[in-house]
Design a protein around this motif. Structure first.
Motif, PDB file in Angstrom:
ATOM      1  N   GLU A   1       2.703  13.364  -1.126  1.00  0.00           N
ATOM      2  CA  GLU A   1       1.773  13.642  -0.031  1.00  0.00           C
ATOM      3  C   GLU A   1       0.682  14.620  -0.467  1.00  0.00           C
ATOM      4  O   GLU A   1      -0.500  14.417  -0.181  1.00  0.00           O
ATOM      5  CB  GLU A   1       2.518  14.193   1.180  1.00  0.00           C
TER       6      GLU A   1
ATOM      7  N   ASP B   1      -9.241   2.414   5.254  1.00  0.00           N
ATOM      8  CA  ASP B   1      -8.651   3.721   5.543  1.00  0.00           C
ATOM      9  C   ASP B   1      -7.149   3.752   5.257  1.00  0.00           C
ATOM     10  O   ASP B   1      -6.599   4.811   4.969  1.00  0.00           O
ATOM     11  CB  ASP B   1      -8.893   4.115   7.001  1.00  0.00           C
ATOM     12  N   ALA B   2      -6.502   2.626   5.357  1.00  0.00           N
ATOM     13  CA  ALA B   2      -5.045   2.580   5.173  1.00  0.00           C
ATOM     14  C   ALA B   2      -4.627   2.418   3.717  1.00  0.00           C
ATOM     15  O   ALA B   2      -3.425   2.484   3.414  1.00  0.00           O
ATOM     16  CB  ALA B   2      -4.456   1.439   6.003  1.00  0.00           C
ATOM     17  N   ILE B   3      -5.556   2.235   2.807  1.00  0.00           N
ATOM     18  CA  ILE B   3      -5.187   1.980   1.411  1.00  0.00           C
ATOM     19  C   ILE B   3      -4.391   3.137   0.818  1.00  0.00           C
ATOM     20  O   ILE B   3      -3.283   2.941   0.310  1.00  0.00           O
ATOM     21  CB  ILE B   3      -6.431   1.671   0.552  1.00  0.00           C
TER      22      ILE B   3
ATOM     23  N   ASP C   1       2.959   5.620   0.559  1.00  0.00           N
ATOM     24  CA  ASP C   1       4.261   5.210   1.090  1.00  0.00           C
ATOM     25  C   ASP C   1       5.045   4.381   0.070  1.00  0.00           C
ATOM     26  O   ASP C   1       6.244   4.590  -0.127  1.00  0.00           O
ATOM     27  CB  ASP C   1       4.089   4.411   2.383  1.00  0.00           C
ATOM     28  N   ARG C   2       4.357   3.417  -0.569  1.00  0.00           N
ATOM     29  CA  ARG C   2       5.038   2.577  -1.571  1.00  0.00           C
ATOM     30  C   ARG C   2       5.557   3.427  -2.725  1.00  0.00           C
ATOM     31  O   ARG C   2       6.681   3.242  -3.185  1.00  0.00           O
ATOM     32  CB  ARG C   2       4.094   1.497  -2.091  1.00  0.00           C
TER      33      ARG C   2
ATOM     34  N   ARG D   1     -12.345   8.848  -1.228  1.00  0.00           N
ATOM     35  CA  ARG D   1     -12.717   7.801  -0.263  1.00  0.00           C
ATOM     36  C   ARG D   1     -14.230   7.671  -0.198  1.00  0.00           C
ATOM     37  O   ARG D   1     -14.773   6.593   0.013  1.00  0.00           O
ATOM     38  CB  ARG D   1     -12.114   8.152   1.102  1.00  0.00           C
TER      39      ARG D   1
ATOM     40  N   PRO E   1      -2.828   5.771   2.264  1.00  0.00           N
ATOM     41  CA  PRO E   1      -1.502   5.981   2.880  1.00  0.00           C
ATOM     42  C   PRO E   1      -0.486   4.901   2.495  1.00  0.00           C
ATOM     43  O   PRO E   1       0.694   5.203   2.282  1.00  0.00           O
ATOM     44  CB  PRO E   1      -1.785   5.942   4.385  1.00  0.00           C
ATOM     45  N   ASN E   2      -0.943   3.658   2.376  1.00  0.00           N
ATOM     46  CA  ASN E   2      -0.025   2.582   1.973  1.00  0.00           C
ATOM     47  C   ASN E   2       0.465   2.770   0.546  1.00  0.00           C
ATOM     48  O   ASN E   2       1.649   2.574   0.254  1.00  0.00           O
ATOM     49  CB  ASN E   2      -0.688   1.217   2.129  1.00  0.00           C
ATOM     50  N   ILE E   3      -0.444   3.145  -0.353  1.00  0.00           N
ATOM     51  CA  ILE E   3      -0.048   3.399  -1.744  1.00  0.00           C
ATOM     52  C   ILE E   3       0.921   4.573  -1.794  1.00  0.00           C
ATOM     53  O   ILE E   3       1.933   4.535  -2.503  1.00  0.00           O
ATOM     54  CB  ILE E   3      -1.291   3.668  -2.620  1.00  0.00           C
TER      55      ILE E   3
ATOM     56  N   ARG F   1     -11.409  -0.702   7.473  1.00  0.00           N
ATOM     57  CA  ARG F   1     -10.142  -1.341   7.116  1.00  0.00           C
ATOM     58  C   ARG F   1      -9.548  -0.771   5.833  1.00  0.00           C
ATOM     59  O   ARG F   1      -8.390  -0.982   5.543  1.00  0.00           O
ATOM     60  CB  ARG F   1     -10.309  -2.843   7.000  1.00  0.00           C
TER      61      ARG F   1
ATOM     62  N   THR G   1       6.243   6.645  -2.737  1.00  0.00           N
ATOM     63  CA  THR G   1       7.326   7.509  -2.259  1.00  0.00           C
ATOM     64  C   THR G   1       8.642   6.741  -2.219  1.00  0.00           C
ATOM     65  O   THR G   1       9.663   7.219  -2.728  1.00  0.00           O
ATOM     66  CB  THR G   1       6.988   8.081  -0.866  1.00  0.00           C
TER      67      THR G   1
END
Length: 179
Positions: A84, A54-56, A62-63, A94, A58-60, A52, A65
């Motif tokens: 990116e 794994d999305a940390i 996106d926010r 990770r 990418p979410n950070i 769960r 960006t």
């Protein structure tokens, strides 16, 4: 408004804090035998407990960006590619979370318990429990809510009926009307 130099200072602080945390994790990891940590990692893999997370990143990413593009809309392409690229550099960290998770599990469970956990959750029944357990739990909670409502309704009705009988029994009988 976000300043690029301010972000540099923040990044420097984050790197120093991360280094201190890694040093602390290494010291903690020395308290646990390598075989124990290996058993913990196997259990974590079988349980999928860190999946769960794994999305940390990418979410950070996106926010950040979105935040930077709002502040500097004319730099949208550069911001997207830079954030990116920097996120990809951080992706290797990770493994730090995996090590910390293994340490947590190693401190909570014995190697034998970890092996039993791994064995069960690697089995078909264990995999099914991981997959369907949340659905079963949700359905169980719905059933418990319905049961609770029924019990509350019945308790209220039965208590009111019993109290009404008790009150009526203690009151003197009404006299019959005289002819």
């Amino acid at each position: 408004m976000i300043s690029i130099s301010g972000m540099g200072r923040f990044a420097s602080i984050a790197v120093v804090a991360g280094s201190v945390m890694l040093g602390a994790m290494s010291a903690k990891a020395q308290d646990v035998a390598p075989e124990h940590l290996q058993a913990a990692r196997a259990a974590i893999d079988a349980l999928g407990v860190t999946d769960r997370f794994d999305a940390i990143l990418p979410n950070i990413m996106d926010r950040l960006t979105v935040q930077l593009i709002q502040a500097y809309p004319n730099l949208q392409d550069q911001i997207s590619s830079t954030v990116e690229a920097e996120a990809l550099k951080l992706a290797t960290r990770r493994a730090d979370l995996e090590r910390e998770a293994a340490l947590v599990y190693a401190k909570a469970f014995t190697p034998e318990e970890l092996q039993a956990i791994t064995t069960f959750y690697s089995s078909e029944a264990g995999k099914k429990l991981l997959k369907d357990g949340p659905i079963a739990t949700r359905e169980l909670l719905k059933a418990a809510d319905i049961w609770t409502s029924g019990i509350a309704r019945d308790l209220e009705k039965q208590s009111n009926d019993a109290l009404l009988k008790e009150v009526q029994a203690t009151q003197p009988a009404a006299e019959a009307p005289k002819p």
